[in-house]
Design an enzyme around this catalytic site. Sequence first.
Site, short mmCIF file in Angstrom:
data_model
loop_
_atom_site.label_atom_id
_atom_site.label_comp_id
_atom_site.label_asym_id
_atom_site.label_seq_id
_atom_site.Cartn_x
_atom_site.Cartn_y
_atom_site.Cartn_z
N ARG A 259 0.85 -1.18 0.00
CA ARG A 259 0.00 0.00 0.00
C ARG A 259 0.89 1.24 0.00
O ARG A 259 1.42 1.65 1.03
CB ARG A 259 -0.90 -0.01 1.24
CG ARG A 259 -2.05 0.98 1.19
CD ARG A 259 -2.71 1.09 2.54
NE ARG A 259 -1.94 1.92 3.47
CZ ARG A 259 -1.90 1.73 4.79
NH1 ARG A 259 -2.55 0.74 5.35
NH2 ARG A 259 -1.18 2.53 5.55
N HIS A 263 -3.90 4.49 4.36
CA HIS A 263 -5.01 3.53 4.35
C HIS A 263 -6.25 4.17 3.72
O HIS A 263 -6.90 3.58 2.86
CB HIS A 263 -5.31 3.08 5.76
CG HIS A 263 -6.48 2.14 5.85
ND1 HIS A 263 -6.46 0.86 5.36
CD2 HIS A 263 -7.71 2.33 6.38
CE1 HIS A 263 -7.63 0.29 5.57
NE2 HIS A 263 -8.41 1.16 6.18
N TYR A 272 3.17 5.50 11.61
CA TYR A 272 3.45 4.13 12.01
C TYR A 272 4.36 3.34 11.08
O TYR A 272 4.66 2.17 11.34
CB TYR A 272 2.13 3.36 12.21
CG TYR A 272 1.17 3.41 11.04
CD1 TYR A 272 1.35 2.60 9.92
CD2 TYR A 272 0.07 4.26 11.06
CE1 TYR A 272 0.47 2.64 8.86
CE2 TYR A 272 -0.82 4.32 10.00
CZ TYR A 272 -0.61 3.50 8.90
OH TYR A 272 -1.48 3.54 7.84
#
Length: 361
Positions: A259, A263, A272
Amino acid sequence: MSIAAKFEIEYLQYLDAEGKQVRDDLPAFAQDLNQMVELYKLMLSTRVFDAKSIALQRTGKLGTYASCLGHEAAHVGIGSAMRPEDVLAPSYREYGAQLYRGVQPREVYMYWGGDERGNDYQNEPARHDFAWSVPIATQCLHAAGSALAFKIRGEKRVAVCTIGDGGSSKGDFYGAINIAGAQNLPMVAVIVNNQWAISVPRKIQSGAPTLAQKGIAAGLYCIQVDGNDIIAVRKAMEDALERARNGEGGSVIEAVTYRLGDHTTADDARRYRGEQEVKDAWAKDPVKRLKNWLVAKKVWDDKKEEAWKAECDDWMDNEVNAYLETKTQPVTAMFDYTFAEVPADLEKQRDLALSLENKGH
């Protein structure tokens, strides 16, 4: 000691990260360079669509949006392998597969803009596909139910569902693949392993060496593929669909990709994951990989690329305008399509909402 069972998971790849061919046994579709150019053009247009979508959200013209950046090979590979009569039960970012099957960008925008009419796809074969599924993994059960119906009716159709690496940990996923194996259903479950379930990394999502092997316990055929290699994805899909269509049971395919974006537009992945990790992932970019291969085959070049991007920009401008010009539904729509007979309390709320709207509130 006797052995009750053994298994192994095959890994499939045709193009490496630089777009170099690593095996000679290309499937028939990949030997048709004109077809490969068309698949590349859809991957590129999907990326243009994705960038425009994020821009719309950032300017307040769209709600939260789930980007598909980096998933182009996996998604187009899935959609292009399916037949029109098959059924797709997607999650919420498989736009490449949906665009191939006829979903219009304006419909995507309507959905993410809060208008459920976006789920009413106007083009075939998307009209008989399922709507976007934000609840994690519930679409897998929809696919299993469809596959059961196909088997009962004796129809040579296959139900395909997509799920993320995180979603493959949900009970809905396990229930769906279990019934697919127990009833020998024509279902293909594709785990699009993009390494992150929002902020949870793959390494702590599952202790299994592969996610593909989750299908072993259900009695399904399982394979892991390079999800950034569209040839590998489509080949695995074609084989799985053919087996399912011929009554040979379902499959679990793990497409390993990454990815590249957040998100969703409500997320900030920098909180993160490290910058170097994303940089390394860009080196495996599925769009650049296929482009390099096509350029080496002398069927694509920068001039064609720029011309196609210009066409994509015009196409997207038309789709965005169509979305922005769509007439808003009346306020009563939120009450009209939930119950066959509207309960008394909601009837009162409906009347109040209508009166407020008529007063300009």
